[in-house]
Design a protein around this motif. Structure first.
Motif, PDB file in Angstrom:
ATOM      1  N   ASN A  52       3.499  29.065  11.958  1.00 49.15           N
ATOM      2  CA  ASN A  52       3.527  29.569  13.341  1.00 49.15           C
ATOM      3  C   ASN A  52       2.206  29.421  14.071  1.00 49.15           C
ATOM      4  N   GLY A  53       2.301  29.081  15.315  1.00 50.57           N
ATOM      5  CA  GLY A  53       1.110  29.107  16.174  1.00 50.57           C
ATOM      6  C   GLY A  53       0.228  27.879  16.084  1.00 50.57           C
ATOM      7  N   THR A  54       0.593  26.927  15.242  1.00 55.42           N
ATOM      8  CA  THR A  54      -0.280  25.756  15.106  1.00 55.42           C
ATOM      9  C   THR A  54      -0.095  24.778  16.268  1.00 55.42           C
ATOM     10  N   GLY A  55       1.039  24.903  16.953  1.00 62.27           N
ATOM     11  CA  GLY A  55       1.249  24.031  18.117  1.00 62.27           C
ATOM     12  C   GLY A  55       2.426  23.084  17.970  1.00 62.27           C
ATOM     13  N   LYS A  56       3.369  23.419  17.123  1.00 64.82           N
ATOM     14  CA  LYS A  56       4.532  22.513  16.921  1.00 64.82           C
ATOM     15  C   LYS A  56       5.307  22.297  18.220  1.00 64.82           C
ATOM     16  N   THR A  57       5.700  23.418  18.851  1.00 68.40           N
ATOM     17  CA  THR A  57       6.549  23.297  20.033  1.00 68.40           C
ATOM     18  C   THR A  57       5.822  22.545  21.153  1.00 68.40           C
ATOM     19  N   THR A  58       4.558  22.898  21.342  1.00 66.72           N
ATOM     20  CA  THR A  58       3.755  22.217  22.375  1.00 66.72           C
ATOM     21  C   THR A  58       3.649  20.726  22.061  1.00 66.72           C
ATOM     22  N   THR A  59       3.424  20.407  20.795  1.00 63.12           N
ATOM     23  CA  THR A  59       3.274  19.005  20.393  1.00 63.12           C
ATOM     24  C   THR A  59       4.577  18.230  20.619  1.00 63.12           C
ATOM     25  N   THR A  67      -3.694  19.602  15.693  1.00 65.30           N
ATOM     26  CA  THR A  67      -3.789  20.121  17.059  1.00 65.30           C
ATOM     27  C   THR A  67      -5.135  20.820  17.279  1.00 65.30           C
ATOM     28  N   LYS A  68      -5.407  21.127  18.516  1.00 62.72           N
ATOM     29  CA  LYS A  68      -6.589  21.913  18.920  1.00 62.72           C
ATOM     30  C   LYS A  68      -7.913  21.244  18.519  1.00 62.72           C
ATOM     31  N   ALA A  69      -7.879  19.917  18.449  1.00 63.08           N
ATOM     32  CA  ALA A  69      -9.115  19.181  18.164  1.00 63.08           C
ATOM     33  C   ALA A  69     -10.114  19.407  19.294  1.00 63.08           C
ATOM     34  N   ASP A  70      -9.585  19.692  20.500  1.00 61.18           N
ATOM     35  CA  ASP A  70     -10.457  19.923  21.669  1.00 61.18           C
ATOM     36  C   ASP A  70     -11.364  21.136  21.471  1.00 61.18           C
ATOM     37  N   ILE A  71     -10.913  22.103  20.659  1.00 60.82           N
ATOM     38  CA  ILE A  71     -11.768  23.278  20.476  1.00 60.82           C
ATOM     39  C   ILE A  71     -12.330  23.352  19.052  1.00 60.82           C
ATOM     40  N   GLY A 113      -5.522  19.537  23.798  1.00 59.63           N
ATOM     41  CA  GLY A 113      -5.469  20.491  24.907  1.00 59.63           C
ATOM     42  C   GLY A 113      -4.069  21.023  25.088  1.00 59.63           C
ATOM     43  N   GLN A 114      -3.861  21.810  26.130  1.00 61.08           N
ATOM     44  CA  GLN A 114      -2.563  22.450  26.302  1.00 61.08           C
ATOM     45  C   GLN A 114      -1.619  21.665  27.220  1.00 61.08           C
ATOM     46  N   GLU A 115      -2.131  20.696  27.955  1.00 60.20           N
ATOM     47  CA  GLU A 115      -1.286  19.952  28.890  1.00 60.20           C
ATOM     48  C   GLU A 115      -0.468  18.901  28.135  1.00 60.20           C
TER      49      GLU A 115
END
Ligand SMILES: Nc1nc2c(ncn2[C@@H]2O[C@H](COP(=O)(O)OP(=O)(O)O)[C@@H](O)[C@H]2O)c(=O)[nH]1
Ligand SMILES: [Mg+2]
Length: 363
Positions: free
Chosen positions: A177-184, A315-319, A343-345
């Motif tokens: 959870n929370g790693t960014g699957k849905t966003t990806t 994910t979240k390589a930007d931060i 990023g989130q976009e």
């Protein structure tokens, strides 16, 4: 992105180089003083560094106290070479180990990197002016070997779409959870759309209240069909529905979103196994956070053990200032990193490029 590891590797290399340069420079200065010859001098526009030892030898043979100018005409300008001994390397290896560990490189990967570096460095003769670049090149080659060359998902989907069977290309996404699957998934759906490939999303994370809503919202924004059932329904059944929808409507690709309760929970792994068995994906992608550190190793191993993953998205390589996670998952799974989330976009995703990654580490 990845600035900390970059900075630390740079400082480490510099230290090793300086450890070789400083004593040599001191020795030279002492000798220069003794024989009263400058370390450097200019002839016209060019700068020369005479071989002081040779000058001393010549003048001593002739019994001259002062060095006559004529000597300079006869001397050669020596190219100095250096070697790093095992003892010297050990001192720096310890420091290197710490800095790699602190920057999310897993212990077994750190050990491997240091072992390879040692084999390449010890006893090798380096031209003094090239030692820094040579150490960088050794690092580069070690990292090149660790990271697996990624394949192109778009090409694979296109290949299957040309297939006579007209079957959709199925991608299953897993991860906690929370790693960014849905966003990806939303990012990839948009990317496919831009490439004129159609897709349908399967809302197979039926476990969390908000997750079905979340993926439906992405679908609305992107104008992409989402197949969903009620909360608590069987995720394998949702995937099955989505695949059937794709078959009927000649859609190129099915992206299956899944739930990600803690990877240690046995029933989660059982669930993902079932989804995988029912949907028979062409591609199984593990989604993990670049920020995670050592925990990601256990995560990726569990999912790989349960369903056998084909690739990784970080994910979240930007931060992520550290950067070592890519090396850890690359080496441990021997599976390629396919994309970096940046990023989130929707457009904040980039295909993973080994050489670009190496450049980001300043190598
Ligand atoms: N900065 C950043 N945030 C991200 C990235 N990918 C996802 N997120 C954020 O991470 C959070 C969790 O994402 P979500 O897709 O819901 O994760 P899931 O539980 O694995 O499906 C959300 O707030 C996303 O906007 C990324 O590449 N960079
Ligand atoms: Mg989700």
């Amino acid at each position: 992105m990845f600035n900390r590891l970059k900075e630390k590797l740079k400082n480490w290399t510099k230290k090793v180089v300086e450890s070789k340069e400083k004593p040599a420079k001191q020795k030279k200065e002492k000798l220069a003083k003794e024989i009263k010859v400058p370390i450097k001098f200019n002839i016209g526009m060019e700068q020369f560094q005479p071989d002081l030892e040779q000058i001393k030898e010549i003048s001593e043979k002739k019994g001259e106290k002062e060095i006559p100018l004529g000597v300079f005409k006869r001397i050669k300008f020596k190219v100095s070479k250096v070697k790093i001994s095992e003892k010297e390397f050990e001192v720096y290896a310890e420091e290197l180990e710490m800095l790699l560990l602190e920057n999310n490189v897993a212990l077994e990967v750190t050990d491997k990197m240091i072992k390879e570096l040692k084999e390449e460095i010890i006893g090798k003769e380096f031209l003094k002016k090239e030692i820094e670049q040579e150490i960088k090149d050794i690092f580069k080659n070690i990292i090149r070997k660790i990271l697996i060359e990624p394949f192109n998902i778009i090409e694979k989907i296109k290949e299957k779409s040309l297939d006579q069977s007209k079957e959709p290309y199925i991608i299953l996404f897993c991860g906690i959870n929370g790693t960014g699957k849905t966003t990806t998934i939303a990012k990839i759906a948009e990317h496919l759309k831009k490439k004129n490939l159609s897709c349908v999303l399967a809302a197979a994370d039926t476990f969390r209240a908000a997750s079905i809503e979340q993926i439906k919202k992405h679908g609305e924004k992107l104008n992409i069909k989402v197949i969903a059932q009620d909360y608590g329904s069987d995720p394998a059944a949702v995937s099955f529905d989505a695949i059937n929808y794709a078959k009927k409507n000649l859609i190129n690709c099915v992206l299956i979103d899944t739930a990600g309760r803690m990877h240690t929970a046995k029933n989660l792994l059982k669930e993902i196994e079932k989804i995988s068995k029912v949907s028979k994906p062409d591609l199984k992608i593990f989604v993990g956070e670049s920020l995670t550190g050592n925990d990601i190793i256990e995560q990726v191993k569990s999912f790989d053990w349960a369903i056998g993953i084909d690739g990784i998205i970080l994910t979240k390589a930007d931060i992520d200032e550290k950067g070592g996670t890519a090396l850890s998952v690359g080496e441990i799974t021997k599976k390629p990193i396919l994309y970096l989330g940046t990023g989130q976009e929707y457009n904040a995703i980039e295909p993973f490029d080994k050489e670009k990654f190496i450049k980001r580490l300043g190598l």
